[in-house]
Write an enzyme that holds these catalytic residues in place. Sequence first.
Site, PDB file in Angstrom:
ATOM      1  N   ILE A 166       0.904  -1.153   0.000  1.00 28.70           N
ATOM      2  CA  ILE A 166       0.000   0.000   0.000  1.00 28.70           C
ATOM      3  C   ILE A 166       0.944   1.203   0.000  1.00 28.70           C
ATOM      4  CG2 ILE A 166      -1.713   1.327   1.291  1.00 28.70           C
ATOM      5  CD1 ILE A 166      -2.840  -1.298   2.338  1.00 28.70           C
ATOM      6  N   PRO A 167       1.031   1.896  -1.141  1.00 29.50           N
ATOM      7  CA  PRO A 167       2.143   2.830  -1.379  1.00 29.50           C
ATOM      8  C   PRO A 167       2.011   4.194  -0.705  1.00 29.50           C
ATOM      9  CG  PRO A 167       0.697   2.773  -3.278  1.00 29.50           C
ATOM     10  CD  PRO A 167       0.164   1.761  -2.306  1.00 29.50           C
ATOM     11  N   CYS A 168       2.055   4.215   0.615  1.00 24.56           N
ATOM     12  CA  CYS A 168       1.964   5.490   1.332  1.00 24.56           C
ATOM     13  C   CYS A 168       3.181   6.368   1.042  1.00 24.56           C
ATOM     14  CB  CYS A 168       1.786   5.268   2.827  1.00 24.56           C
ATOM     15  SG  CYS A 168       3.092   4.323   3.611  1.00 24.56           S
ATOM     16  N   HIS A 169       4.263   5.773   0.527  1.00 25.95           N
ATOM     17  CA  HIS A 169       5.444   6.567   0.178  1.00 25.95           C
ATOM     18  C   HIS A 169       5.176   7.512  -0.991  1.00 25.95           C
ATOM     19  CE1 HIS A 169       5.674   2.931  -2.341  1.00 25.95           C
ATOM     20  NE2 HIS A 169       6.253   3.704  -3.242  1.00 25.95           N
TER      21      HIS A 169
END
Length: 160
Positions: A122-125
Amino acid sequence: MMNQNQIFLKTPLGTARISGDEEGIWAIQILDEQIPTSTEIPDFLQPAAQQLNDYFKGELQEFSLKLNPKGTNFQQKVWKALSEIPFGKTCSYLELSRKLGDEKAVRAVASANGKNPLWVVIPCHRVIGSDRSLTGYAGGLHRKQWLLNHENNTSQLSMF
Protein backbone atom coordinates in the site's frame (compact mmCIF):
# COMPACT_ATOMS: atom_id res chain seq x y z
CA MET A 1 10.85 -22.05 16.89
CA MET A 2 9.80 -19.96 13.90
CA ASN A 3 6.52 -18.06 13.99
CA GLN A 4 4.51 -19.66 11.16
CA ASN A 5 2.74 -16.36 10.48
CA GLN A 6 5.79 -14.24 9.68
CA ILE A 7 8.93 -14.31 7.62
CA PHE A 8 11.90 -11.99 7.17
CA LEU A 9 13.11 -10.84 3.77
CA LYS A 10 16.22 -8.86 2.92
CA THR A 11 15.48 -5.76 0.81
CA PRO A 12 17.73 -2.92 -0.38
CA LEU A 13 16.23 -0.82 2.44
CA GLY A 14 16.62 -3.28 5.31
CA THR A 15 14.85 -6.37 6.54
CA ALA A 16 11.12 -6.61 5.85
CA ARG A 17 8.91 -8.59 8.19
CA ILE A 18 5.92 -10.06 6.35
CA SER A 19 3.02 -11.28 8.50
CA GLY A 20 -0.16 -13.03 7.46
CA ASP A 21 -2.08 -16.25 7.16
CA GLU A 22 -4.41 -18.02 4.75
CA GLU A 23 -6.80 -15.04 5.02
CA GLY A 24 -4.18 -12.66 3.61
CA ILE A 25 -1.20 -10.48 4.43
CA TRP A 26 -1.94 -8.22 7.39
CA ALA A 27 1.43 -6.50 7.83
CA ILE A 28 4.67 -5.75 6.03
CA GLN A 29 7.09 -3.70 8.08
CA ILE A 30 10.61 -2.46 7.41
CA LEU A 31 12.95 -3.06 10.33
CA ASP A 32 16.12 -1.22 11.22
CA GLU A 33 17.76 -4.34 12.65
CA GLN A 34 19.26 -6.93 10.33
CA ILE A 35 17.55 -10.30 10.68
CA PRO A 36 18.52 -13.24 8.46
CA THR A 37 16.17 -13.95 5.56
CA SER A 38 13.75 -16.77 6.34
CA THR A 39 14.64 -20.03 4.65
CA GLU A 40 11.27 -21.71 5.22
CA ILE A 41 8.39 -19.71 3.78
CA PRO A 42 4.80 -20.89 4.31
CA ASP A 43 2.81 -21.20 1.08
CA PHE A 44 0.52 -18.30 1.98
CA LEU A 45 3.51 -15.91 2.41
CA GLN A 46 5.40 -16.98 -0.74
CA PRO A 47 3.55 -14.63 -3.14
CA ALA A 48 4.34 -11.61 -0.91
CA ALA A 49 8.02 -12.55 -0.71
CA GLN A 50 8.22 -13.12 -4.46
CA GLN A 51 6.39 -9.94 -5.38
CA LEU A 52 8.48 -7.80 -3.02
CA ASN A 53 11.65 -9.27 -4.51
CA ASP A 54 10.34 -8.57 -8.02
CA TYR A 55 9.42 -5.00 -7.06
CA PHE A 56 12.92 -4.31 -5.76
CA LYS A 57 14.46 -5.87 -8.89
CA GLY A 58 12.39 -3.40 -10.94
CA GLU A 59 10.29 -6.19 -12.47
CA LEU A 60 6.95 -5.45 -10.74
CA GLN A 61 4.93 -2.25 -10.65
CA GLU A 62 1.64 -3.48 -9.23
CA PHE A 63 1.13 -5.96 -6.40
CA SER A 64 -1.58 -8.59 -6.61
CA LEU A 65 -1.73 -10.07 -3.14
CA LYS A 66 -4.51 -11.23 -0.88
CA LEU A 67 -4.44 -8.49 1.77
CA ASN A 68 -6.05 -8.45 5.20
CA PRO A 69 -4.85 -5.30 7.00
CA LYS A 70 -6.40 -4.49 10.37
CA GLY A 71 -7.76 -0.97 10.82
CA THR A 72 -10.81 1.22 11.25
CA ASN A 73 -13.27 1.74 8.41
CA PHE A 74 -11.75 5.18 7.78
CA GLN A 75 -8.20 3.76 7.71
CA GLN A 76 -9.33 1.03 5.30
CA LYS A 77 -10.87 3.70 3.04
CA VAL A 78 -7.61 5.72 3.05
CA TRP A 79 -5.50 2.61 2.40
CA LYS A 80 -7.72 1.68 -0.54
CA ALA A 81 -7.25 5.19 -1.97
CA LEU A 82 -3.48 4.90 -1.46
CA SER A 83 -3.51 1.65 -3.44
CA GLU A 84 -4.97 3.55 -6.39
CA ILE A 85 -2.00 5.94 -6.70
CA PRO A 86 -0.21 4.66 -9.82
CA PHE A 87 3.37 3.40 -9.79
CA GLY A 88 5.79 6.27 -10.38
CA LYS A 89 3.21 8.95 -9.45
CA THR A 90 2.68 10.98 -6.31
CA CYS A 91 -0.16 12.95 -4.75
CA SER A 92 -0.42 15.28 -1.79
CA TYR A 93 -2.29 14.65 1.44
CA LEU A 94 -4.71 17.40 0.37
CA GLU A 95 -5.32 15.76 -3.03
CA LEU A 96 -5.92 12.44 -1.28
CA SER A 97 -8.35 14.10 1.17
CA ARG A 98 -10.25 15.64 -1.75
CA LYS A 99 -10.39 12.29 -3.49
CA LEU A 100 -11.95 10.85 -0.34
CA GLY A 101 -14.54 13.64 -0.39
CA ASP A 102 -13.42 15.89 2.48
CA GLU A 103 -10.46 18.21 2.10
CA LYS A 104 -10.83 19.20 5.77
CA ALA A 105 -9.90 15.63 6.71
CA VAL A 106 -6.29 16.13 5.66
CA ARG A 107 -4.89 15.49 9.17
CA ALA A 108 -7.00 12.36 9.62
CA VAL A 109 -5.89 11.15 6.18
CA ALA A 110 -2.24 11.81 7.11
CA SER A 111 -2.73 9.91 10.37
CA ALA A 112 -4.28 6.90 8.59
CA ASN A 113 -1.46 7.07 6.04
CA GLY A 114 1.06 6.87 8.88
CA LYS A 115 -0.67 3.78 10.28
CA ASN A 116 -0.49 1.89 6.98
CA PRO A 117 0.48 -1.67 7.99
CA LEU A 118 1.51 -2.81 4.50
CA TRP A 119 4.83 -1.13 3.66
CA VAL A 120 5.37 -0.64 -0.11
CA VAL A 121 2.36 -2.79 -1.09
CA ILE A 122 0.00 0.00 0.00
CA PRO A 123 2.14 2.83 -1.38
CA CYS A 124 1.96 5.49 1.33
CA HIS A 125 5.44 6.57 0.18
CA ARG A 126 3.74 8.13 -2.87
CA VAL A 127 2.05 10.79 -0.72
CA ILE A 128 3.98 14.04 -0.43
CA GLY A 129 3.39 17.56 0.85
CA SER A 130 1.32 20.06 -1.12
CA ASP A 131 4.56 21.95 -1.83
CA ARG A 132 5.95 18.70 -3.38
CA SER A 133 8.28 18.16 -0.39
CA LEU A 134 8.89 14.84 1.27
CA THR A 135 6.95 14.74 4.49
CA GLY A 136 6.87 12.32 7.39
CA TYR A 137 7.33 8.65 6.65
CA ALA A 138 7.22 5.89 9.25
CA GLY A 139 10.09 4.06 7.54
CA GLY A 140 12.28 7.16 7.47
CA LEU A 141 12.56 9.87 4.81
CA HIS A 142 15.68 8.25 3.33
CA ARG A 143 13.59 5.15 2.52
CA LYS A 144 10.75 7.25 1.10
CA GLN A 145 13.21 9.07 -1.18
CA TRP A 146 14.76 5.75 -2.26
CA LEU A 147 11.33 4.26 -3.11
CA LEU A 148 10.28 7.34 -5.12
CA ASN A 149 13.62 7.30 -6.98
CA HIS A 150 13.21 3.55 -7.60
CA GLU A 151 9.78 4.11 -9.14
CA ASN A 152 11.07 6.97 -11.28
CA ASN A 153 14.21 5.15 -12.34
CA THR A 154 16.22 7.89 -13.98
CA SER A 155 18.99 5.43 -14.84
CA GLN A 156 16.74 4.11 -17.60
CA LEU A 157 16.75 7.47 -19.38
CA SER A 158 18.85 7.58 -22.50
CA MET A 159 22.05 9.57 -22.35
CA PHE A 160 21.83 10.36 -26.08
